[in-house]
Every structure is written in C-alpha cells, then in structure tokens.
Design an enzyme around this catalytic site. Structure first.
Site, PDB file in Angstrom:
ATOM      1  N   VAL A  35       2.610  -3.711   8.928  1.00 49.61           N
ATOM      2  CA  VAL A  35       1.448  -3.675   8.038  1.00 49.61           C
ATOM      3  C   VAL A  35       0.741  -5.021   8.048  1.00 49.61           C
ATOM      4  O   VAL A  35      -0.490  -5.097   8.114  1.00 49.61           O
ATOM      5  CB  VAL A  35       1.863  -3.293   6.603  1.00 49.61           C
ATOM      6  CG1 VAL A  35       0.659  -3.373   5.667  1.00 49.61           C
ATOM      7  CG2 VAL A  35       2.461  -1.889   6.574  1.00 49.61           C
ATOM      8  N   PRO A  55       8.422 -16.248   7.091  1.00 50.20           N
ATOM      9  CA  PRO A  55       9.524 -16.752   7.924  1.00 50.20           C
ATOM     10  C   PRO A  55       9.565 -16.019   9.258  1.00 50.20           C
ATOM     11  O   PRO A  55       9.167 -14.858   9.366  1.00 50.20           O
ATOM     12  CB  PRO A  55      10.771 -16.448   7.082  1.00 50.20           C
ATOM     13  CG  PRO A  55      10.276 -16.289   5.692  1.00 50.20           C
ATOM     14  CD  PRO A  55       8.906 -15.706   5.813  1.00 50.20           C
ATOM     15  N   LYS A  56      10.065 -16.686  10.277  1.00 46.23           N
ATOM     16  CA  LYS A  56      10.131 -16.102  11.611  1.00 46.23           C
ATOM     17  C   LYS A  56      11.140 -14.973  11.689  1.00 46.23           C
ATOM     18  O   LYS A  56      10.977 -14.037  12.485  1.00 46.23           O
ATOM     19  CB  LYS A  56      10.478 -17.190  12.619  1.00 46.23           C
ATOM     20  CG  LYS A  56      10.434 -16.713  14.064  1.00 46.23           C
ATOM     21  CD  LYS A  56      10.667 -17.863  15.030  1.00 46.23           C
ATOM     22  CE  LYS A  56      10.563 -17.405  16.475  1.00 46.23           C
ATOM     23  NZ  LYS A  56      10.742 -18.526  17.434  1.00 46.23           N
ATOM     24  N   GLY A  58      12.847 -11.725  11.446  1.00 44.64           N
ATOM     25  CA  GLY A  58      12.388 -10.360  11.223  1.00 44.64           C
ATOM     26  C   GLY A  58      10.930 -10.120  11.558  1.00 44.64           C
ATOM     27  O   GLY A  58      10.414  -9.029  11.297  1.00 44.64           O
ATOM     28  N   ASP A 118       0.475  -0.842  -0.667  1.00 45.15           N
ATOM     29  CA  ASP A 118       1.236   0.169  -1.398  1.00 45.15           C
ATOM     30  C   ASP A 118       1.491  -0.189  -2.858  1.00 45.15           C
ATOM     31  O   ASP A 118       2.384   0.392  -3.493  1.00 45.15           O
ATOM     32  CB  ASP A 118       2.575   0.443  -0.696  1.00 45.15           C
ATOM     33  CG  ASP A 118       2.382   1.099   0.658  1.00 45.15           C
ATOM     34  OD1 ASP A 118       1.428   1.872   0.802  1.00 45.15           O
ATOM     35  OD2 ASP A 118       3.182   0.823   1.566  1.00 45.15           O
TER      36      ASP A 118
END
Length: 514
Positions: A35, A55-56, A58, A118
């Site tokens: 998203v 943060p990197k 994930g 959402d």
C-alpha cells in the site's frame, strides 16, 4: 412550480473532487508494504517529491527498487514529529492503530492533509480508483464506502472508452496551442473556444486520435481561413471509412435519397434508413448526426461544415457536392437529423436537386419533436392536461423568430433549433401572455446515453441554462404537460438519463453510441 425550488439544494455527504497539481510538492509516506508502494507511485506520477520513512526490515521489493534508483528520499527509522516539517501531504500505510492516531493528531496540528489507509475516520481525504491514458485521468469514488466496487465501476467505465482517446486529447491539445499562438488576442478567445468546441463535439474520437501533423496544420489553416465563420473558403474535407482525411476532388447520373436519421440512437433508424446509409457510395451528413450512426456507415462520409453564421453557405456547399457526385453516377445519401421534411430543409433540397435533373427519394425518420419529449418523460398530450400540441422552429429563414401563438393552458408547444436563442424566445412567450410559472423543459441529445433533461419555468429556464450550460442538439418543450408525469412539482431539475428507456435496446456501448 415555486421559482425558489429551481436552485438545487446541497445534499451533503459528498467529497470535493479536484485534480490537485502536486509538482514539486513535498509528500511524506509512512510504511513499507504494498500500500505504501502504491502511495509512492501515485505521488511520483503526479511529479511530487516523496520522502519515505520506514525501517528497512520487511520493506517490499518495489520500494527497495525506488530507493536504489534515488527516486525518493528515505529514512531508515520510525516516524518522528520532525518529519512533518515543510510537508504538504502525509500518507500513512501502517496497521498500528495507536501509532496512526498519533500521526493523524500531529498532522492536524500542523494543518497538513493526511490519508491513513483503511482508517477512514483519521483521513482528510481518500484515494480513488483511477485510470490514466496520457493526459486523460478518470477517477471513481464511493466516499470510502465500497472501494472494491469502485474498482469494478472504474473497469466498466474504461471498457467503454473509445480506442485512442488519450491520443485524441493529445492531438486536440496540440491544435489548441497552435490556434492560440496564431490568434492570441483576448477578443478572439470566444471564437477559439467555440471553434474547438465544434471540433471536439462532433468529430469521432477515434478520428481525432489519428490526426497527423499535416492534418493538424490543415485544420489550423481552416481555422485561419474561416475568419468569423464568414470567409469564402469552400474547401471541404472528406472523412473516409479508413480514417484518412482527404481534400474533396469530386468532379453519369446517380441516385439520391434524403434520409431521416431519427433523434440520435442508432437503433431508432428505420430499416430503410439503415439499408440506405450502408449501401450508399457517399453519405453527406448533417453536423449533428451522432457518432454512433456515423460509425455504421462503411463508405465515404462527408460532414457539413455548419458553424454559427455560415449555415446557408454550408447548405449550399453540401447541395453542390451532391450534384457533383450525382453527375459522376454515384449513389448518395443526404443524411439529416430527425425527419427530412420537419425543419430539415428537406423540401428545399428536393426542389434543388429536381432543378438539376435529379429526383430525390425521401425516407422518413423519427422526429425529435415527438421522441425528445417521450424520452424526457413528457407526454405532449395528456388527458385533462393537454389535448393539442404544436411544433415550431426557433430559427426561421434569415434567423427570424417563430410566430408565437397566444397562450393556451391545454397546448404543448415544442420548439426545435431554439436553445441558442432561448432568451429571445422566452421574452416573446412573455409578450404573448405565457405565465412565468408555465413549466418548461429542455431535452438534450434525446435517446442517446448522454441525454440530459433540464426542467424549470418560463421565468427560470434562462438562469438554469446559464448556470449549468447546454450542449446541442436540444428540444424546448413548453406547457403544463411538462409536469404531467413529474413525481412532484419541485422535481429534480437536471437528469442525466432517459426517464423511459427504449424497450429492447441493446447496451449503447455495443452500437457505438457513447
């Protein structure tokens, strides 16, 4: 009808839909999933400058690629309040509700519009289901009620678009700029707008998308030559079935048919009319014949160059073109809107061709004087309301006004070719004792998918048209029968579809009337 009810009341609950120019705007995106990647792409596509905070660990592949390409500025950490400084928009794509609430609270403190995926209650705005083809952008919103349904509706709309519509917009934009450069004065602004409006309204979209540079220059020359629509330039362009644009070089005896095209929907053509236009060598068509009918014609089509101020000259051009074709032994059709003998100059053309040795066969068509009221939900006669109806032209010979009969409460009067002279006709109606609260309706593009109905009174209809505009062709209907089937006297003024769809008609998209 109460005149105060002619002013529409806001219903509320809508979103303000705008196309916001984001070039060089600073957009902050918070998140590292698909998203967030979608939000980044949309922002970059609008030429915004994007800062990603996440943060990197994930991070999705798409965002990683954009970071490697240096398309965005990236901070490998969690969100901090200082990230909001000098930002124009905040887009959050996190699942942590408390964290999203905190970011939303801070954004509102800094007066920065925010969208939280959402979490509608935290949003200042929503993203819509969009489609883009070059400069064309379509967007469908359900006000966050059913975004998946918005996707379906968007696909439905896109599937109905003509092929090459983005190219058509590009070509018309180029022509618009060239015309502006060649004729830049403020005094010419209305002329430029009207000339381009005629082109955009009546040329098939697919044909506009195929314009070459040479043809754009030819159209520019045509605009320059038609100074004030009063030049003596008789050049005509012939629109061929293969989409090519060629200058007419038509120079034995053929046959001619005067054919009524009906109100506009291709399925309202008579069988005789359909056979005539599909078997003719050349069709000479009125300017207002809709694109859906033009598409049915397999051979050459020549469209009348009727612009305000040169109708008589354009009529003469079409007549002479017909004679030249007939001398070559061609089978031609003179395709006219509605019925040829009802304010269509059909009788004049019969006499003209007879004078030149050719007897025209006349094929009737459904007239908009009857079809337009029907499709607008207006019976021209109705027991206890109207027991007679009259048809008049709004534009007589030499641009004269019609002879208005004295007012009768039991008569319905239908005016054809009258919308462009509406204020003068309304004043004439008042002089003949028509009450200001007498119901009036304008049915535009009767029977076509983009039909629209404007309702008002003699006292209000001009203001309504001035406020919402009008697109020809339109039929003016005056009389108590206008409200005979209305659900209430203060019925919605503007409707965008036929009140009574034709039984048995196919999907308009399948017959090209879109």
């Amino acid at each position: 009808m109460n005149p105060t009810l002619d002013i529409p009341k806001p219903r509320g609950g809508a979103s303000l839909i705008v196309a916001w120019r984001c070039e060089k705007r600073q957009v902050l995106v918070i998140g590292n999933g698909s998203v967030a990647a979608s939000r980044v792409y949309s922002s970059l596509d609008a030429d915004a400058e994007v800062t990603l905070v996440s943060p990197k660990v994930g991070m999705c592949h798409e965002l990683s690629v954009r970071i490697e390409r240096s398309e965005i500025t990236w901070f490998d950490r969690e969100f901090e309040e200082s990230d909001l400084v000098d930002k124009d928009m905040v887009l959050v794509a996190l699942e942590d509700r408390p964290r999203c609430e905190e970011i939303a609270r801070l954004s509102k403190r800094y007066k920065i519009p925010i969208n939280v995926a959402d979490m509608n209650d935290l949003c200042d705005f929503w993203f819509m289901s969009t489609y883009r083809d070059q400069s064309l952008q379509l967007a469908v919103s359900t006000n966050a009620e059913a975004p998946k349904l918005a996707n379906r509706l968007r696909r439905h709309l896109v599937s109905s678009l003509p092929h090459g519509v983005g190219d058509a917009i590009k070509k018309v934009g180029l022509l618009r700029r060239k015309i502006g450069d060649s004729d830049p004065s403020r005094l010419s602004r209305l002329r430029r707008m009207h000339w381009l409006a005629q082109l955009c309204e009546y040329w098939p979209l697919e044909r506009l998308s195929q314009l070459t540079e040479e043809e754009i220059e030819e159209l520019l020359e045509s605009y320059t030559a038609d100074e004030g629509y009063k030049s003596g330039n008789n050049d005509e362009f012939e629109l061929l079935n293969d989409g090519s644009l060629v200058a007419s070089k038509l120079s034995n005896k053929g046959r001619i048919k005067l054919v009524g095209a009906g109100p506009g929907n291709p399925e309202l053509l008579t069988r005789a009319a359909y056979e005539a236009i599909t078997t003719a060598d050349v069709v000479l068509a009125d300017k207002l014949v809709p694109e859906g009918i033009i598409k049915l014609i397999p051979n050459k089509v020549q469209i009348a160059r009727k612009f305000p101020g040169n109708a008589d000259q354009a009529q003469e051009e079409m007549n002479m073109a017909g004679v030249e074709l007939l001398k070559q032994g061609k089978n031609i059709v003179r395709l006219k809107c509605g019925d040829p003998f009802l304010f269509g100059r059909g009788g004049e053309e019969v006499l003209f061709f007879r004078k030149h040795g050719f007897e025209a066969e006349v094929i009737p068509g459904i007239s908009s004087c009857m079809a337009a009221p029907l499709f607008g939900g207006i019976p021209v006669t109705h027991r206890g309301v109207a027991n007679q109806f009259m048809v008049a032209t709004g534009t007589g010979k030499n641009c004269t006004l019609p002879d208005i009969p004295p007012y009768s409460s039991i008569r319905t009067t239908v005016f054809l070719m009258a919308i462009h002279r509406l204020p003068m006709i309304v004043e004439d109606l008042k002089k003949h004792d028509y009450p200001t609260d007498c119901p009036v309706a304008i049915v535009e593009r009767a029977s076509c998918p983009d039909q629209r109905v404007l309702r008002g009174t003699i006292g209000t209809i001009c203001e309504i048209v001035e406020r919402v505009g009008t697109t020809p062709p339109g039929t003016l209907i005056v009389g108590q029968a206008v409200n005979a089937l209305a659900k209430s006297q203060d019925e919605v003024i503007t409707e965008y579809k036929s009140t009574y769809p034709l039984l048995g008609l196919h999907d308009p998209e399948s017959i090209g009337c879109n």
